[in-house]
Write a protein that holds these residues in place. Structure first.
Motif, mmCIF file in Angstrom:
data_model
loop_
_atom_site.group_PDB
_atom_site.id
_atom_site.type_symbol
_atom_site.label_atom_id
_atom_site.label_comp_id
_atom_site.label_asym_id
_atom_site.label_seq_id
_atom_site.Cartn_x
_atom_site.Cartn_y
_atom_site.Cartn_z
ATOM 1 N N UNK A 170 0.882 -1.152 0.000
ATOM 2 C CA UNK A 170 0.000 0.000 0.000
ATOM 3 C C UNK A 170 0.930 1.215 0.000
ATOM 4 N N UNK A 171 0.954 1.943 -1.107
ATOM 5 C CA UNK A 171 1.947 3.025 -1.239
ATOM 6 C C UNK A 171 1.530 4.307 -0.501
ATOM 7 N N UNK A 172 0.314 4.344 0.020
ATOM 8 C CA UNK A 172 -0.186 5.576 0.659
ATOM 9 C C UNK A 172 0.750 6.106 1.754
ATOM 10 N N UNK A 173 1.235 5.226 2.675
ATOM 11 C CA UNK A 173 2.110 5.730 3.743
ATOM 12 C C UNK A 173 3.395 6.395 3.235
ATOM 13 N N UNK A 174 3.775 6.087 1.995
ATOM 14 C CA UNK A 174 5.002 6.699 1.466
ATOM 15 C C UNK A 174 4.842 8.214 1.358
ATOM 16 N N UNK A 175 3.604 8.665 1.188
ATOM 17 C CA UNK A 175 3.360 10.112 1.081
ATOM 18 C C UNK A 175 3.527 10.831 2.418
ATOM 19 N N UNK A 176 3.477 10.051 3.506
ATOM 20 C CA UNK A 176 3.686 10.649 4.837
ATOM 21 C C UNK A 176 5.158 10.626 5.242
ATOM 22 N N UNK A 177 5.962 9.967 4.445
ATOM 23 C CA UNK A 177 7.394 9.954 4.745
ATOM 24 C C UNK A 177 7.973 8.573 5.010
ATOM 25 N N UNK A 178 7.121 7.530 4.959
ATOM 26 C CA UNK A 178 7.686 6.187 5.142
ATOM 27 C C UNK A 178 8.616 5.884 3.959
ATOM 28 N N UNK A 179 9.721 5.249 4.252
ATOM 29 C CA UNK A 179 10.676 4.927 3.191
ATOM 30 C C UNK A 179 10.922 3.426 3.136
ATOM 31 N N UNK A 180 11.251 2.950 1.947
ATOM 32 C CA UNK A 180 11.627 1.547 1.762
ATOM 33 C C UNK A 180 12.952 1.537 1.018
ATOM 34 N N UNK A 181 13.954 0.882 1.579
ATOM 35 C CA UNK A 181 15.243 0.821 0.884
ATOM 36 C C UNK A 181 15.759 -0.613 0.869
ATOM 37 N N UNK A 182 16.540 -0.918 -0.155
ATOM 38 C CA UNK A 182 17.279 -2.171 -0.205
ATOM 39 C C UNK A 182 18.683 -1.859 0.245
ATOM 40 N N UNK A 183 19.209 -2.637 1.182
ATOM 41 C CA UNK A 183 20.550 -2.360 1.682
ATOM 42 C C UNK A 183 21.586 -3.021 0.782
ATOM 43 N N UNK A 184 22.636 -2.284 0.482
ATOM 44 C CA UNK A 184 23.755 -2.854 -0.274
ATOM 45 C C UNK A 184 24.929 -2.985 0.696
ATOM 46 N N UNK A 185 24.968 -4.130 1.354
ATOM 47 C CA UNK A 185 26.063 -4.354 2.308
ATOM 48 C C UNK A 185 26.097 -3.322 3.427
ATOM 49 N N UNK A 186 24.910 -2.780 3.773
ATOM 50 C CA UNK A 186 24.867 -1.762 4.830
ATOM 51 C C UNK A 186 25.579 -0.486 4.410
ATOM 52 N N UNK A 187 25.775 -0.306 3.096
ATOM 53 C CA UNK A 187 26.486 0.875 2.546
ATOM 54 C C UNK A 187 27.822 1.082 3.277
ATOM 55 N N UNK A 188 28.475 -0.027 3.538
ATOM 56 C CA UNK A 188 29.739 0.002 4.276
ATOM 57 C C UNK A 188 30.874 0.622 3.464
ATOM 58 N N UNK A 189 31.717 1.396 4.161
ATOM 59 C CA UNK A 189 32.961 1.867 3.556
ATOM 60 C C UNK A 189 34.077 1.093 4.262
ATOM 61 N N UNK A 190 34.564 0.007 3.659
ATOM 62 C CA UNK A 190 35.470 -0.905 4.369
ATOM 63 C C UNK A 190 36.684 -0.220 5.009
ATOM 64 N N UNK A 191 37.302 0.712 4.287
ATOM 65 C CA UNK A 191 38.533 1.334 4.815
ATOM 66 C C UNK A 191 38.273 2.140 6.088
ATOM 67 N N UNK A 192 37.076 2.720 6.154
ATOM 68 C CA UNK A 192 36.716 3.561 7.292
ATOM 69 C C UNK A 192 36.089 2.718 8.404
ATOM 70 N N UNK A 193 35.171 1.841 8.011
ATOM 71 C CA UNK A 193 34.348 1.139 9.003
ATOM 72 C C UNK A 193 35.040 -0.052 9.670
ATOM 73 N N UNK A 194 35.797 -0.839 8.923
ATOM 74 C CA UNK A 194 36.405 -2.042 9.513
ATOM 75 C C UNK A 194 37.348 -1.688 10.674
ATOM 76 N N UNK A 195 38.243 -0.690 10.521
ATOM 77 C CA UNK A 195 39.080 -0.331 11.678
ATOM 78 C C UNK A 195 38.257 0.137 12.889
ATOM 79 N N UNK A 196 37.171 0.862 12.637
ATOM 80 C CA UNK A 196 36.313 1.323 13.750
ATOM 81 C C UNK A 196 35.666 0.142 14.462
ATOM 82 N N UNK A 197 35.199 -0.827 13.679
ATOM 83 C CA UNK A 197 34.523 -1.985 14.267
ATOM 84 C C UNK A 197 35.525 -2.866 15.028
ATOM 85 N N UNK A 198 36.742 -2.972 14.518
ATOM 86 C CA UNK A 198 37.767 -3.749 15.234
ATOM 87 C C UNK A 198 38.062 -3.069 16.575
#
Ligand SMILES: [Zn+2]
Length: 343
Positions: free
Chosen positions: A271-299
């Motif tokens: 039901x696309x109606x809620x999208x008009x109120x601001x609900x969003x639907x996204x497909x994640x691509x690997x959590x939009x990770x930036x490996x060089x930045x994120x992996x050292x932080x997570x370690x």
């Protein structure tokens, strides 16, 4: 060297000798220590995404190891460096994918594969680390941990006190829970079919659990938020019926995040109606990770005792036992399986 080869869909992988090709520009030869195994490889094996024109090919896309040699132009790493192997692009050269040989036939491989004793990967699919961290734990940084945390931090941008529900608490889902707990979200609801996975979810920070095999999930989630819906709802199952429930459980200003991969013939109707109120639907691509930045932080988070990695690993296999690992994963009743290449 030995490698697990996909020679056809819906059949066991063949573990056999393959020849390593000479390194081309931007390629890195890595002695693999550990590989994780995740839903993506199951999809390749069971043909969930349709025909596969690259067969026979190698597979696996999260791992850890030690650099043996670097090809022309590589500056990011050198021989002896410890690295995380990841499928998400980082900095460095995007090289040509390698071609291995098995007898007289060519074996394809992507920019990163990890089900083998050695691998040739593109410079932008490795991230070096100097921290004292076990290779088995480091391997999880290649997909499951970075994707799960990225869903929370990057896709949902979840804030303290916001609510989240997660459908499917396997390798990625458990890290979504852990990320939500790190930002002090509330409530954090884990939904799965397996009781012991829900128990594990609690130990990673889930404040509520729902067993979908006997609960009316849609109803309970609605009641929990007084009919308002959740700030973020994540589907890691890829199941269309579940995605539908996930969308409906999202608040009108919230976000539905699809992380699991659906069967290529499955679709959903919303039901696309809620999208008009601001609900969003996204497909994640690997959590939009930036490996060089994120992996050292997570370690670093792991070293500070704020990120659980070792606790995620429920089973360890040798390369020779890889089909046992695949079979266990297919059953679904399992946490993270890792393959040790030196056993
Ligand atoms: Zn993966």
């Amino acid at each position: 060297m030995k490698a697990a080869i996909l020679t056809g869909q819906n059949k066991p992988l063949e573990v056999d000798e393959v020849t390593i090709p000479p390194l081309e520009a931007g390629q890195v030869l890595v002695k693999v220590e550990y590989s994780g195994i995740c839903g993506k490889q199951l999809e390749e094996i069971n043909g969930k995404r349709g025909d596969d024109h690259y067969i026979p090919h190698l597979l696996g896309h999260e791992g850890s190891g030690t650099v043996s040699e670097v090809g022309p132009g590589v500056r990011k790493v050198k021989a002896g460096d410890h690295v995380v192997l990841h499928w998400i692009k980082g900095s460095g050269i995007d090289s040509a994918p390698p071609r291995f040989q098995r007898g007289n036939s060519t074996i394809s491989a992507g920019w990163v594969t990890t089900f083998s004793e050695y691998t040739v990967v593109s410079e932008n699919r490795v991230t070096p680390f100097t921290a004292e961290i076990e290779f088995a734990a480091a391997a999880l940084m290649g997909c499951a941990v970075t994707t799960g945390l990225g869903i929370v931090f990057n896709n949902a941008a979840l804030m303290p006190g916001q609510s989240m529900a997660v459908f499917g608490v396997g390798g990625v889902g458990i890290n979504v829970i852990q990320g939500a707990a790190l930002v002090n979200a509330y409530p954090i609801v884990a939904i799965d079919l397996f009781e012991h996975k829900l128990e594990q979810a609690k130990s990673f920070g889930a404040t509520h659990t729902l067993n979908a095999s006997y609960s009316d999930v849609a109803k309970v989630l609605s009641e929990m938020t007084g009919g308002k819906g959740f700030d973020a709802v994540v589907d890691v199952t890829g199941n269309s019926a579940v995605r539908q429930i996930a969308y409906n459980a999202t608040s009108n200003t919230g976000i539905t995040i699809f992380a699991g991969v659906p069967h290529h013939e499955e679709t959903i109707t919303v039901d696309s109606f809620p999208l008009h109120f601001g609900r969003r639907v996204v497909g994640s691509h690997g959590g939009e990770t930036k490996p060089d930045v994120d992996i050292p932080k997570y370690i670093q988070l792991y070293q500070l005792g704020k990120l659980k990695l070792d606790e995620q690993i429920t089973h360890r296999f040798s390369l020779a036992e890889i089909n046992d690992a695949v079979a266990l994963m297919q059953k679904g009743d399992v946490g993270r399986c890792v393959i040790s290449m030196s056993d």
